[in-house]
Design a protein around this motif. Structure first.
Motif, PDB file in Angstrom:
ATOM      1  N   GLU C   5      12.055 -64.264 -43.820  1.00  0.00           N
ATOM      2  CA  GLU C   5      11.858 -63.000 -43.102  1.00  0.00           C
ATOM      3  C   GLU C   5      11.323 -63.251 -41.703  1.00  0.00           C
ATOM      4  OE1 GLU C   5       9.480 -60.882 -45.967  1.00  0.00           O
ATOM      5  OE2 GLU C   5      11.077 -59.417 -46.299  1.00  0.00           O
ATOM      6  N   LYS C   6      10.406 -64.261 -41.610  1.00  0.00           N
ATOM      7  CA  LYS C   6       9.850 -64.598 -40.301  1.00  0.00           C
ATOM      8  C   LYS C   6      10.941 -65.091 -39.361  1.00  0.00           C
ATOM      9  CE  LYS C   6       4.939 -65.650 -40.456  1.00  0.00           C
ATOM     10  NZ  LYS C   6       4.013 -66.578 -41.114  1.00  0.00           N
ATOM     11  N   LEU C   7      11.777 -65.991 -39.887  1.00  0.00           N
ATOM     12  CA  LEU C   7      12.864 -66.537 -39.073  1.00  0.00           C
ATOM     13  C   LEU C   7      13.821 -65.413 -38.647  1.00  0.00           C
ATOM     14  CD1 LEU C   7      13.699 -69.941 -40.784  1.00  0.00           C
ATOM     15  CD2 LEU C   7      13.057 -69.592 -38.400  1.00  0.00           C
ATOM     16  N   HIS C   8      14.040 -64.461 -39.570  1.00  0.00           N
ATOM     17  CA  HIS C   8      14.916 -63.342 -39.231  1.00  0.00           C
ATOM     18  C   HIS C   8      14.372 -62.577 -38.032  1.00  0.00           C
ATOM     19  CE1 HIS C   8      16.529 -59.247 -39.382  1.00  0.00           C
ATOM     20  NE2 HIS C   8      17.626 -59.825 -39.857  1.00  0.00           N
ATOM     21  N   GLU C   9      13.038 -62.366 -38.072  1.00  0.00           N
ATOM     22  CA  GLU C   9      12.401 -61.627 -36.992  1.00  0.00           C
ATOM     23  C   GLU C   9      12.514 -62.387 -35.669  1.00  0.00           C
ATOM     24  OE1 GLU C   9       9.006 -59.005 -38.417  1.00  0.00           O
ATOM     25  OE2 GLU C   9       8.075 -60.273 -36.926  1.00  0.00           O
ATOM     26  N   ILE C  10      12.357 -63.720 -35.758  1.00  0.00           N
ATOM     27  CA  ILE C  10      12.422 -64.542 -34.539  1.00  0.00           C
ATOM     28  C   ILE C  10      13.842 -64.551 -33.976  1.00  0.00           C
ATOM     29  CG2 ILE C  10      12.268 -66.919 -33.664  1.00  0.00           C
ATOM     30  CD1 ILE C  10       9.933 -67.311 -35.688  1.00  0.00           C
ATOM     31  N   ILE C  11      14.835 -64.782 -34.848  1.00  0.00           N
ATOM     32  CA  ILE C  11      16.206 -64.983 -34.372  1.00  0.00           C
ATOM     33  C   ILE C  11      16.909 -63.670 -34.065  1.00  0.00           C
ATOM     34  CG2 ILE C  11      18.477 -65.905 -35.002  1.00  0.00           C
ATOM     35  CD1 ILE C  11      17.007 -68.073 -36.561  1.00  0.00           C
ATOM     36  N   PHE C  12      16.709 -62.641 -34.924  1.00  0.00           N
ATOM     37  CA  PHE C  12      17.523 -61.436 -34.759  1.00  0.00           C
ATOM     38  C   PHE C  12      16.847 -60.308 -33.987  1.00  0.00           C
ATOM     39  CE2 PHE C  12      19.921 -63.493 -38.101  1.00  0.00           C
ATOM     40  CZ  PHE C  12      21.222 -63.190 -37.750  1.00  0.00           C
ATOM     41  N   GLU C  13      15.482 -60.327 -33.895  1.00  0.00           N
ATOM     42  CA  GLU C  13      14.803 -59.230 -33.212  1.00  0.00           C
ATOM     43  C   GLU C  13      14.063 -59.701 -31.975  1.00  0.00           C
ATOM     44  OE1 GLU C  13      12.772 -56.383 -35.820  1.00  0.00           O
ATOM     45  OE2 GLU C  13      14.095 -57.141 -37.395  1.00  0.00           O
ATOM     46  N   ALA C  14      13.625 -58.741 -31.146  1.00  0.00           N
ATOM     47  CA  ALA C  14      12.928 -59.098 -29.910  1.00  0.00           C
ATOM     48  C   ALA C  14      11.606 -58.355 -29.786  1.00  0.00           C
ATOM     49  CB  ALA C  14      13.825 -58.802 -28.720  1.00  0.00           C
ATOM     50  N   ASP C  15      11.018 -57.994 -30.966  1.00  0.00           N
ATOM     51  CA  ASP C  15       9.794 -57.192 -30.930  1.00  0.00           C
ATOM     52  C   ASP C  15       8.521 -58.037 -30.955  1.00  0.00           C
ATOM     53  OD1 ASP C  15      11.327 -54.974 -30.837  1.00  0.00           O
ATOM     54  OD2 ASP C  15      11.175 -54.504 -32.973  1.00  0.00           O
ATOM     55  N   THR C  16       8.583 -59.263 -31.531  1.00  0.00           N
ATOM     56  CA  THR C  16       7.392 -60.114 -31.644  1.00  0.00           C
ATOM     57  C   THR C  16       7.394 -61.164 -30.529  1.00  0.00           C
ATOM     58  OG1 THR C  16       8.622 -61.545 -33.125  1.00  0.00           O
ATOM     59  CG2 THR C  16       7.287 -59.821 -34.141  1.00  0.00           C
ATOM     60  N   PRO C  17       6.193 -61.761 -30.205  1.00  0.00           N
ATOM     61  CA  PRO C  17       6.141 -62.805 -29.161  1.00  0.00           C
ATOM     62  C   PRO C  17       7.087 -63.960 -29.473  1.00  0.00           C
ATOM     63  CG  PRO C  17       3.922 -62.107 -29.781  1.00  0.00           C
ATOM     64  CD  PRO C  17       4.871 -61.432 -30.729  1.00  0.00           C
ATOM     65  N   ALA C  18       7.113 -64.405 -30.734  1.00  0.00           N
ATOM     66  CA  ALA C  18       7.985 -65.527 -31.105  1.00  0.00           C
ATOM     67  C   ALA C  18       9.450 -65.155 -30.906  1.00  0.00           C
ATOM     68  CB  ALA C  18       7.731 -65.918 -32.557  1.00  0.00           C
ATOM     69  N   GLY C  19       9.794 -63.914 -31.278  1.00  0.00           N
ATOM     70  CA  GLY C  19      11.173 -63.453 -31.121  1.00  0.00           C
ATOM     71  C   GLY C  19      11.563 -63.414 -29.660  1.00  0.00           C
ATOM     72  N   LYS C  20      10.620 -62.981 -28.816  1.00  0.00           N
ATOM     73  CA  LYS C  20      10.895 -62.920 -27.378  1.00  0.00           C
ATOM     74  C   LYS C  20      11.104 -64.308 -26.801  1.00  0.00           C
ATOM     75  CE  LYS C  20       9.190 -58.631 -25.498  1.00  0.00           C
ATOM     76  NZ  LYS C  20       7.943 -57.907 -25.289  1.00  0.00           N
ATOM     77  N   ALA C  21      10.213 -65.250 -27.206  1.00  0.00           N
ATOM     78  CA  ALA C  21      10.308 -66.623 -26.703  1.00  0.00           C
ATOM     79  C   ALA C  21      11.656 -67.230 -27.090  1.00  0.00           C
ATOM     80  CB  ALA C  21       9.162 -67.459 -27.268  1.00  0.00           C
ATOM     81  N   PHE C  22      12.042 -67.035 -28.374  1.00  0.00           N
ATOM     82  CA  PHE C  22      13.331 -67.550 -28.844  1.00  0.00           C
ATOM     83  C   PHE C  22      14.476 -66.986 -28.005  1.00  0.00           C
ATOM     84  CE2 PHE C  22      17.151 -67.115 -31.428  1.00  0.00           C
ATOM     85  CZ  PHE C  22      17.304 -68.401 -31.918  1.00  0.00           C
ATOM     86  N   ASP C  23      14.408 -65.674 -27.743  1.00  0.00           N
ATOM     87  CA  ASP C  23      15.471 -65.023 -26.977  1.00  0.00           C
ATOM     88  C   ASP C  23      15.565 -65.582 -25.567  1.00  0.00           C
ATOM     89  OD1 ASP C  23      16.126 -63.537 -29.079  1.00  0.00           O
ATOM     90  OD2 ASP C  23      15.418 -61.619 -28.318  1.00  0.00           O
ATOM     91  N   ILE C  24      14.383 -65.826 -24.932  1.00  0.00           N
ATOM     92  CA  ILE C  24      14.390 -66.314 -23.553  1.00  0.00           C
ATOM     93  C   ILE C  24      14.963 -67.724 -23.492  1.00  0.00           C
ATOM     94  CG2 ILE C  24      12.865 -67.045 -21.676  1.00  0.00           C
ATOM     95  CD1 ILE C  24      11.157 -64.497 -22.520  1.00  0.00           C
TER      96      ILE C  24
END
Lengths: 264, 264, 264, 264
Positions: C5-24
């Motif tokens: 679920e954590k990885l899903h949030e990081i890879i597919f969403e942009a709401d958390t700091p980790a998700g944002k960093a991954f996206d950038i």
């Protein structure tokens, strides 16, 4: 209603059948006379129909002279009309033909004849005869400050972009001087894009791309500002013209002229 | 009000008669000095009026130097002004002329002289002197995210379209590399259309047509978004500038500077 | 929350700091890899940095392969992702590099290498990472029927105008066939105006003028329709993506995915 | 419902499944037949597939003839249909093929064959089959006066600008006559910018820049007017067609035809 008042209604307003008929005839005469001036500029056509053009031109000149004299006689403040924008145009569109009689020598005649081209400004009068034209004019007046700011931004951007492109591309690629580079910038920013001058170095093309994309994005804003103003403050139109001072920007339902207090 | 406060009002604001007069004189001086730099770039004009241009340039340089020194003396936080965008431009527009005295050798002098072209950025200052300019600026700031998204979409589309056209037309028809093809795509999508590169194969022309029509249809949307935003949230403008920190984005009716708390 | 679920949030969403960093990071990697493909197309640059480009390409390919595998492992319905638009693009952007190992012969290698240009479609993914991009997309979807009608009108008008110009100007003035004349009509109606084909007869220029002016007047209407729709029904945006089915068009405040009913 | 009423619903309306199917088949047939006419104009393709094109053309002609006869038989007032815009187009798109049988001589046959190009006007019928097309049409009708004023302003501006440029640049720089200069002004004002004629003197380029920037600023206003009208009075659409008189501009929820009083 006196004859003078009746004539005023016919010549200056478009609310009565007689006034409408006068406007339509004048409208056609203006369009035809401008058409003749235009066709005269085409060498082939001018050579073949030179005589017919002469006859037509004298007919229009006499008709417009009559209209000009009538307007001066009927209005209460003739000097205001004579020195108004339309008054000067009306005079300029009939003078050159009369001047042609007194002027001797081919080169002087050429200059006088070319002055007749100023008659083309008479078509501006047609704007008055379209009811919605007033509305467009009011909208333009209402947005004039915003349009000026927009023009200023476009000019400033063109100056800076033109100067930078002069430094980047230089005289060897067609950007021979800063004014010419600014001309290029305006041609590009307004998306006209003749292609008579275009960047040929890689860095110039990159910079030109930035200009185009940025300009394209920023340009949506003034369009939006004008539209927003028109949505919130829709302009109104009115075709009444004061018979005393020829003021024609009256609000709907006005009984007295807001410029001189005369009854409408 | 002390002399310093009075001078602040004259130099930094446009609400008092003296402030307006100062702004108009500065505005004319900036336009004239930029005009001189531009005319100098035209070879014919520069050769004929070289001496007059030298005199004019020194006059403007001394005038702008006085203005620069005054601004530093009057403002409470001079360092903030010196390192602000306008502070750097003000300095860059006077430095090259002084540097020209100490520099020897034709080629070095050429480089220093060309630096004077940076003076063109001074015209950006004029934006401040137009009341509605602030409104345009606020509208731009308000729509900046949407404009960025729009620019991003245009750039993405240009990249994909440029790459596809590079594959379709190829180097033999002027599309010599992908960056050059992207330049073509931007020229096409922004409807500039120089014509220096244009598709010549049937399939390339078909694909270019699809690009033009699609781009044309999609482009109505961002214009609509910006307009809709402006209709629902009309921007406001205000010409007051804080005498402490030079912040100039105050809301109407503000009594204290929202940036440093100083009384306006 | 499980690792998945954590990885899903990081890879597919942009709401958390980790998700944002991954996206950038992904955003930069995509832009760099596209930049490399582009620079490779410039002959001069490719010859000089061939080896560096090879190393960079393998790095990006391995990175994107890892990302592709992770996405398949994490999502609940991997087949839906694999056969979605982005899934196919993700695969197409890594396959050609691997294919290059097994393919022998210069001409076959050329074809495989050119397939790498399809990687440019990956930049489309960036649209997702801009919050306002969703809003633009929703606005486009909302106006899609109107844009289609607009495109249809432009195409119909281009067909008729192109055919008429083919009859008026004919093959001897560059209008060699109806499809080519339609290409000219589209270039004209969208105001691109390359100038590679332009009317040269008097009647052709007259007709072209009519096309330009009419097209220009009519085009204000669709822009107005789209804007009016956006003013009355402003679009909303939302960055949440369902972890079950990857649906990303949720309304603000939605708790369950409107496509599969899974908790968001 | 009688057979005739049923056929009316199928042929003239798009509300029932049968009516939709008929429309889609007709739509495809029109697009295909226009496609054939276009491909015939490309020399290479015409030579290779001449026979196939003949067969296709006769098929389409017979199909459209049947449709034409059916329309006349079903409608209550056939004369109104026959002399309507679409009735004349329907006839013109089938006549040339039949005329080809009776006409002898290569040059006469050429003229008759070229008449088939008029078939391209049939694509206009497709507009009816798009639900939103009606809305666009209503919006156009609603804004027609404003668009006319706009067109008039553009034409007036072009006339004046063209005449001035003829005086400034003169025949030696490509501005050979006033009509040609007006053509240039229209190409410039609509931002098409072919570049076949472009100013080459310094004063001409300055004046052209003024035209472009002014035109660009003023053009935002009509777009704003149309948009403002559409925001305040959104147009409505309706696909019902009267079975008595073929009137198709009914308001939503109308029970009787507003043109002839017949039950819808």
């Amino acid at each position: 209603m006196s004859l003078r008042e009746k004539l005023h209604e016919i010549i200056f307003e478009a609310d009565t059948p007689a006034g409408k008929a006068f406007d339509i005839i004048l409208l056609l005469a203006i369009l035809l006379s401008v058409g003749v001036v235009m066709l005269e500029s085409v060498d082939d056509i001018n050579k073949r129909y030179e005589h017919a053009f002469d006859v037509l031109e004298w007919s229009f000149t006499i008709l417009f002279t009559l209209e000009y004299i009538l307007r001066i006689l009927i209005i209460n403040k003739p000097l205001k009309y004579i020195f108004s924008f339309y008054g000067i145009i009306d005079l300029l569109s009939i003078l050159p033909t009369y001047m042609g009689i007194f002027v001797k020598g081919t080169s002087s005649l050429m200059i006088v004849r070319s002055l007749r081209l100023l008659r083309v400004f008479r078509v501006l009068k047609l704007t008055r005869y379209l009811g919605e034209g007033n509305q467009l004019w009011v909208a333009l007046l209402q947005s004039r400050r915003k349009i000026l700011v927009f023009l200023f931004v476009v000019l400033t951007a063109s100056m800076i972009m033109g100067t930078l492109m002069f430094m980047i591309e230089g005289p060897e690629h067609g950007f021979t001087s800063i004014p010419r580079s600014i001309y290029w910038a305006i041609v590009t920013l307004t998306t006209v894009g003749y292609g008579d001058i275009s960047p040929s170095t890689a860095i110039g093309q990159f910079f030109a791309s930035v200009i185009m994309v940025l300009g394209y994005g920023i340009i949506a804003v003034p369009t939006g500002i004008v539209t927003a103003e028109l949505v919130n403050n829709p302009p109104t139109s009115n075709t009444q013209v004061c018979r005393n001072c020829a003021e024609d920007q009256h609000v709907d339902g006005a009984t007295y002229c807001h410029s001189c207090g005369h009854l409408l």
